[in-house]
Scaffold this motif. Sequence first.
Motif, PDB file in Angstrom:
ATOM      1  N   GLU A   1      -5.776 -10.754  -0.241  1.00  0.00           N
ATOM      2  CA  GLU A   1      -4.492 -10.619   0.454  1.00  0.00           C
ATOM      3  C   GLU A   1      -3.383 -10.468  -0.593  1.00  0.00           C
ATOM      4  N   GLY A   2      -2.545  -9.457  -0.430  1.00  0.00           N
ATOM      5  CA  GLY A   2      -1.448  -9.234  -1.357  1.00  0.00           C
ATOM      6  C   GLY A   2      -1.773  -8.302  -2.512  1.00  0.00           C
ATOM      7  N   ASP A   3      -3.040  -7.955  -2.716  1.00  0.00           N
ATOM      8  CA  ASP A   3      -3.397  -7.006  -3.773  1.00  0.00           C
ATOM      9  C   ASP A   3      -2.863  -5.618  -3.437  1.00  0.00           C
ATOM     10  N   GLU A   4      -2.483  -4.876  -4.490  1.00  0.00           N
ATOM     11  CA  GLU A   4      -2.139  -3.469  -4.303  1.00  0.00           C
ATOM     12  C   GLU A   4      -3.449  -2.737  -4.065  1.00  0.00           C
TER      13      GLU A   4
ATOM     14  N   ILE B   1       0.817  -1.206   0.000  1.00  0.00           N
ATOM     15  CA  ILE B   1       0.000   0.000   0.000  1.00  0.00           C
ATOM     16  C   ILE B   1       0.850   1.254   0.000  1.00  0.00           C
ATOM     17  N   ASP B   2       1.900   1.312   0.800  1.00  0.00           N
ATOM     18  CA  ASP B   2       2.692   2.519   0.934  1.00  0.00           C
ATOM     19  C   ASP B   2       3.630   2.766  -0.244  1.00  0.00           C
ATOM     20  N   ARG B   3       3.782   1.824  -1.125  1.00  0.00           N
ATOM     21  CA  ARG B   3       4.748   1.964  -2.213  1.00  0.00           C
ATOM     22  C   ARG B   3       4.161   2.617  -3.465  1.00  0.00           C
ATOM     23  N   LEU B   4       2.868   2.824  -3.517  1.00  0.00           N
ATOM     24  CA  LEU B   4       2.264   3.420  -4.699  1.00  0.00           C
ATOM     25  C   LEU B   4       2.564   4.909  -4.749  1.00  0.00           C
ATOM     26  N   ARG B   5       2.900   5.387  -5.924  1.00  0.00           N
ATOM     27  CA  ARG B   5       3.134   6.805  -6.130  1.00  0.00           C
ATOM     28  C   ARG B   5       2.151   7.302  -7.170  1.00  0.00           C
ATOM     29  N   ARG B   6       1.812   8.571  -7.101  1.00  0.00           N
ATOM     30  CA  ARG B   6       0.834   9.144  -8.023  1.00  0.00           C
ATOM     31  C   ARG B   6       1.214   8.891  -9.480  1.00  0.00           C
TER      32      ARG B   6
END
Length: 154
Positions: free
Chosen positions: A136-139, A2-7
């Motif tokens: 579980e494991g989905d972005e 979750i925290d690794r996504l960037r705009r």
Amino acid sequence: MIDRLRREDVEGIEHLGTVAEASPWLLRHFTEVPCGFASPAEDYEESPIDLNTVVMDPHHREATYLVRAKGHSMTGAGINDGDELVVDRALEPRNGSIVIAVYQGKATCKRLRYMANGRPYLKAENPHYEDRVIAEGDEFEIWGVVRYALHKLI
């Protein structure tokens, strides 16, 4: 994940823009208008209003942005293709909130629901579109709660 996504990594988010920096947009404001028969006794103008104060929580200015809706999956919730959505990232999403979420690298607007086992899913408000159960494991990340949908009537 979750925290690794960037705009810049998310498809469909290129039109995000903040409304927190917007200057006042003053409009003439009249008294309440009955949707039945008009009353000549209530025929006067009040002070102008700033639309920012109507659609944005003043404590969440920096957390508020606009995004344009695309598609027809949320028409049952009154969100149409091309509507401007006012989104507040400071609001806590709850069961039933309409949210902007990133699922598997793609942005979407859906209603947040929870299954009996507590697993979240994204519900479309149009029967022609599928709901998305978050495995579980989905972005998956919620980018804010939709406060308003602004759309043209004509």
